[in-house]
Scaffold this motif. Sequence first.
Motif, PDB file in Angstrom:
ATOM      1  N   ILE A  36      37.130 -16.965  -9.144  1.00 47.76           N
ATOM      2  CA  ILE A  36      35.833 -17.017  -9.821  1.00 47.76           C
ATOM      3  C   ILE A  36      35.812 -18.215 -10.758  1.00 47.76           C
ATOM      4  CG2 ILE A  36      34.239 -15.799 -11.371  1.00 47.76           C
ATOM      5  CD1 ILE A  36      35.446 -13.182 -10.337  1.00 47.76           C
ATOM      6  N   CYS A  37      34.875 -19.111 -10.531  1.00 48.08           N
ATOM      7  CA  CYS A  37      34.690 -20.314 -11.371  1.00 48.08           C
ATOM      8  C   CYS A  37      35.977 -21.120 -11.526  1.00 48.08           C
ATOM      9  CB  CYS A  37      34.123 -19.935 -12.741  1.00 48.08           C
ATOM     10  SG  CYS A  37      32.430 -19.321 -12.661  1.00 48.08           S
ATOM     11  N   GLY A  38      36.753 -21.190 -10.467  1.00 45.14           N
ATOM     12  CA  GLY A  38      37.962 -22.007 -10.484  1.00 45.14           C
ATOM     13  C   GLY A  38      38.998 -21.573 -11.501  1.00 45.14           C
ATOM     14  N   GLY A  39      38.971 -20.300 -11.882  1.00 46.62           N
ATOM     15  CA  GLY A  39      39.959 -19.795 -12.831  1.00 46.62           C
ATOM     16  C   GLY A  39      39.592 -20.015 -14.283  1.00 46.62           C
ATOM     17  N   ARG A  40      38.394 -20.514 -14.525  1.00 45.69           N
ATOM     18  CA  ARG A  40      37.958 -20.693 -15.921  1.00 45.69           C
ATOM     19  C   ARG A  40      37.571 -19.328 -16.493  1.00 45.69           C
ATOM     20  NH1 ARG A  40      35.735 -25.056 -13.165  1.00 45.69           N
ATOM     21  NH2 ARG A  40      36.488 -27.064 -13.898  1.00 45.69           N
ATOM     22  N   PRO A  41      37.757 -19.154 -17.805  1.00 46.39           N
ATOM     23  CA  PRO A  41      37.415 -17.870 -18.429  1.00 46.39           C
ATOM     24  C   PRO A  41      35.934 -17.535 -18.243  1.00 46.39           C
ATOM     25  CG  PRO A  41      38.710 -19.228 -19.927  1.00 46.39           C
ATOM     26  CD  PRO A  41      38.339 -20.096 -18.764  1.00 46.39           C
ATOM     27  N   CYS A  42      35.675 -16.320 -17.764  1.00 43.50           N
ATOM     28  CA  CYS A  42      34.314 -15.834 -17.519  1.00 43.50           C
ATOM     29  C   CYS A  42      34.118 -14.495 -18.215  1.00 43.50           C
ATOM     30  CB  CYS A  42      34.085 -15.646 -16.019  1.00 43.50           C
ATOM     31  SG  CYS A  42      34.060 -17.191 -15.110  1.00 43.50           S
ATOM     32  N   VAL A  43      32.869 -14.086 -18.265  1.00 44.01           N
ATOM     33  CA  VAL A  43      32.525 -12.805 -18.884  1.00 44.01           C
ATOM     34  C   VAL A  43      32.518 -11.710 -17.819  1.00 44.01           C
ATOM     35  CG1 VAL A  43      30.767 -11.552 -20.177  1.00 44.01           C
ATOM     36  CG2 VAL A  43      31.129 -13.983 -20.610  1.00 44.01           C
ATOM     37  N   ARG A  44      33.384 -10.737 -17.971  1.00 40.04           N
ATOM     38  CA  ARG A  44      33.459  -9.549 -17.106  1.00 40.04           C
ATOM     39  C   ARG A  44      33.334  -9.854 -15.618  1.00 40.04           C
ATOM     40  NH1 ARG A  44      29.467  -5.926 -17.769  1.00 40.04           N
ATOM     41  NH2 ARG A  44      28.126  -7.320 -18.923  1.00 40.04           N
ATOM     42  N   ARG A  45      34.057 -10.835 -15.158  1.00 37.38           N
ATOM     43  CA  ARG A  45      34.108 -11.213 -13.746  1.00 37.38           C
ATOM     44  C   ARG A  45      32.774 -11.703 -13.196  1.00 37.38           C
ATOM     45  NH1 ARG A  45      38.690 -10.237 -11.221  1.00 37.38           N
ATOM     46  NH2 ARG A  45      37.693 -10.069  -9.197  1.00 37.38           N
ATOM     47  N   HIS A  46      31.791 -11.914 -14.075  1.00 35.28           N
ATOM     48  CA  HIS A  46      30.548 -12.563 -13.658  1.00 35.28           C
ATOM     49  C   HIS A  46      30.848 -14.052 -13.506  1.00 35.28           C
ATOM     50  CE1 HIS A  46      27.820  -9.187 -14.451  1.00 35.28           C
ATOM     51  NE2 HIS A  46      28.515  -8.954 -15.553  1.00 35.28           N
ATOM     52  N   ARG A  47      29.966 -14.770 -12.928  1.00 33.98           N
ATOM     53  CA  ARG A  47      30.133 -16.217 -12.830  1.00 33.98           C
ATOM     54  C   ARG A  47      29.453 -16.901 -14.016  1.00 33.98           C
ATOM     55  NH1 ARG A  47      32.462 -17.865  -8.289  1.00 33.98           N
ATOM     56  NH2 ARG A  47      32.687 -16.324  -6.631  1.00 33.98           N
ATOM     57  N   ILE A  48      29.617 -16.305 -15.162  1.00 33.76           N
ATOM     58  CA  ILE A  48      29.097 -16.853 -16.412  1.00 33.76           C
ATOM     59  C   ILE A  48      30.312 -17.219 -17.260  1.00 33.76           C
ATOM     60  CG2 ILE A  48      27.723 -16.416 -18.476  1.00 33.76           C
ATOM     61  CD1 ILE A  48      26.198 -14.286 -16.781  1.00 33.76           C
ATOM     62  N   ARG A  49      30.513 -18.533 -17.413  1.00 27.78           N
ATOM     63  CA  ARG A  49      31.703 -19.005 -18.115  1.00 27.78           C
ATOM     64  C   ARG A  49      31.577 -18.851 -19.625  1.00 27.78           C
ATOM     65  NH1 ARG A  49      32.074 -24.229 -17.695  1.00 27.78           N
ATOM     66  NH2 ARG A  49      30.025 -24.483 -16.812  1.00 27.78           N
ATOM     67  N   VAL A  50      32.705 -18.565 -20.251  1.00 26.02           N
ATOM     68  CA  VAL A  50      32.775 -18.457 -21.711  1.00 26.02           C
ATOM     69  C   VAL A  50      32.300 -19.761 -22.339  1.00 26.02           C
ATOM     70  CG1 VAL A  50      34.375 -18.250 -23.657  1.00 26.02           C
ATOM     71  CG2 VAL A  50      34.591 -16.708 -21.700  1.00 26.02           C
ATOM     72  N   ALA A  51      32.695 -20.886 -21.778  1.00 28.10           N
ATOM     73  CA  ALA A  51      32.304 -22.192 -22.324  1.00 28.10           C
ATOM     74  C   ALA A  51      30.787 -22.366 -22.322  1.00 28.10           C
ATOM     75  CB  ALA A  51      32.965 -23.318 -21.533  1.00 28.10           C
ATOM     76  N   LEU A  52      30.111 -21.836 -21.315  1.00 28.37           N
ATOM     77  CA  LEU A  52      28.653 -21.913 -21.263  1.00 28.37           C
ATOM     78  C   LEU A  52      28.040 -21.160 -22.446  1.00 28.37           C
ATOM     79  CD1 LEU A  52      25.901 -22.502 -19.842  1.00 28.37           C
ATOM     80  CD2 LEU A  52      26.215 -20.294 -18.713  1.00 28.37           C
ATOM     81  N   ILE A  53      28.505 -19.942 -22.668  1.00 29.47           N
ATOM     82  CA  ILE A  53      27.960 -19.132 -23.761  1.00 29.47           C
ATOM     83  C   ILE A  53      28.249 -19.787 -25.106  1.00 29.47           C
ATOM     84  CG2 ILE A  53      28.010 -16.867 -24.889  1.00 29.47           C
ATOM     85  CD1 ILE A  53      26.718 -16.973 -22.019  1.00 29.47           C
ATOM     86  N   LEU A  54      29.446 -20.293 -25.290  1.00 29.18           N
ATOM     87  CA  LEU A  54      29.771 -20.975 -26.549  1.00 29.18           C
ATOM     88  C   LEU A  54      28.912 -22.224 -26.726  1.00 29.18           C
ATOM     89  CD1 LEU A  54      33.663 -20.629 -26.609  1.00 29.18           C
ATOM     90  CD2 LEU A  54      31.980 -19.356 -27.964  1.00 29.18           C
ATOM     91  N   GLY A  55      28.672 -22.941 -25.637  1.00 34.42           N
ATOM     92  CA  GLY A  55      27.810 -24.124 -25.697  1.00 34.42           C
ATOM     93  C   GLY A  55      26.383 -23.777 -26.072  1.00 34.42           C
ATOM     94  N   LEU A  56      25.866 -22.688 -25.520  1.00 34.83           N
ATOM     95  CA  LEU A  56      24.518 -22.255 -25.866  1.00 34.83           C
ATOM     96  C   LEU A  56      24.413 -21.884 -27.342  1.00 34.83           C
ATOM     97  CD1 LEU A  56      23.682 -20.081 -22.715  1.00 34.83           C
ATOM     98  CD2 LEU A  56      22.809 -22.373 -23.257  1.00 34.83           C
ATOM     99  N   LEU A  57      25.434 -21.194 -27.841  1.00 33.22           N
ATOM    100  CA  LEU A  57      25.463 -20.859 -29.268  1.00 33.22           C
ATOM    101  C   LEU A  57      25.526 -22.123 -30.122  1.00 33.22           C
ATOM    102  CD1 LEU A  57      27.908 -17.834 -29.091  1.00 33.22           C
ATOM    103  CD2 LEU A  57      25.501 -17.722 -29.778  1.00 33.22           C
ATOM    104  N   ALA A  58      26.325 -23.090 -29.695  1.00 35.68           N
ATOM    105  CA  ALA A  58      26.441 -24.351 -30.432  1.00 35.68           C
ATOM    106  C   ALA A  58      25.122 -25.114 -30.446  1.00 35.68           C
ATOM    107  CB  ALA A  58      27.551 -25.213 -29.826  1.00 35.68           C
ATOM    108  N   GLU A  59      24.330 -24.953 -29.383  1.00 37.50           N
ATOM    109  CA  GLU A  59      23.021 -25.610 -29.322  1.00 37.50           C
ATOM    110  C   GLU A  59      21.987 -24.908 -30.193  1.00 37.50           C
ATOM    111  OE1 GLU A  59      21.761 -25.994 -25.265  1.00 37.50           O
ATOM    112  OE2 GLU A  59      23.565 -27.093 -24.701  1.00 37.50           O
ATOM    113  N   GLY A  60      22.342 -23.742 -30.715  1.00 30.07           N
ATOM    114  CA  GLY A  60      21.440 -23.045 -31.621  1.00 30.07           C
ATOM    115  C   GLY A  60      20.749 -21.825 -31.047  1.00 30.07           C
TER     116      GLY A  60
END
Length: 102
Positions: A36-60
């Motif tokens: 899943i996502c090349g082994g990058r950390p995801c949320v509950r085996r969804h294809r939603i990467r932790v980095a994406l969520i952190l980036g969205l939070l960083a964007e405000g």
Amino acid sequence: PCPSPASCSPTVGRCGTIRGMADDQLLARVTVDPEICGGRPCVRRHRIRVALILGLLAEGLTTAQILEEYPGLQEDDVRACIAYGAKLAGGRYVDLSPAAGG
């Protein structure tokens, strides 16, 4: 439960809890699977990467906005991403200077 609640902040306790949920409970929501996502950390085996969520939070974006955009997520999933980032930041130093390519 926190062994000494008087010494903990209401948001992040020094005893290893984040607003009542132990770090390990939150971090269990972050999964790493090579399929899943090349082994990058995801949320509950969804294809939603932790980095994406952190980036969205960083964007405000707020947690509510993220949950609206990704209805399969729960508030604790967003908190898990933050906890994961906090664990990484507490464990090592990453040089972000332009010379380092970061």
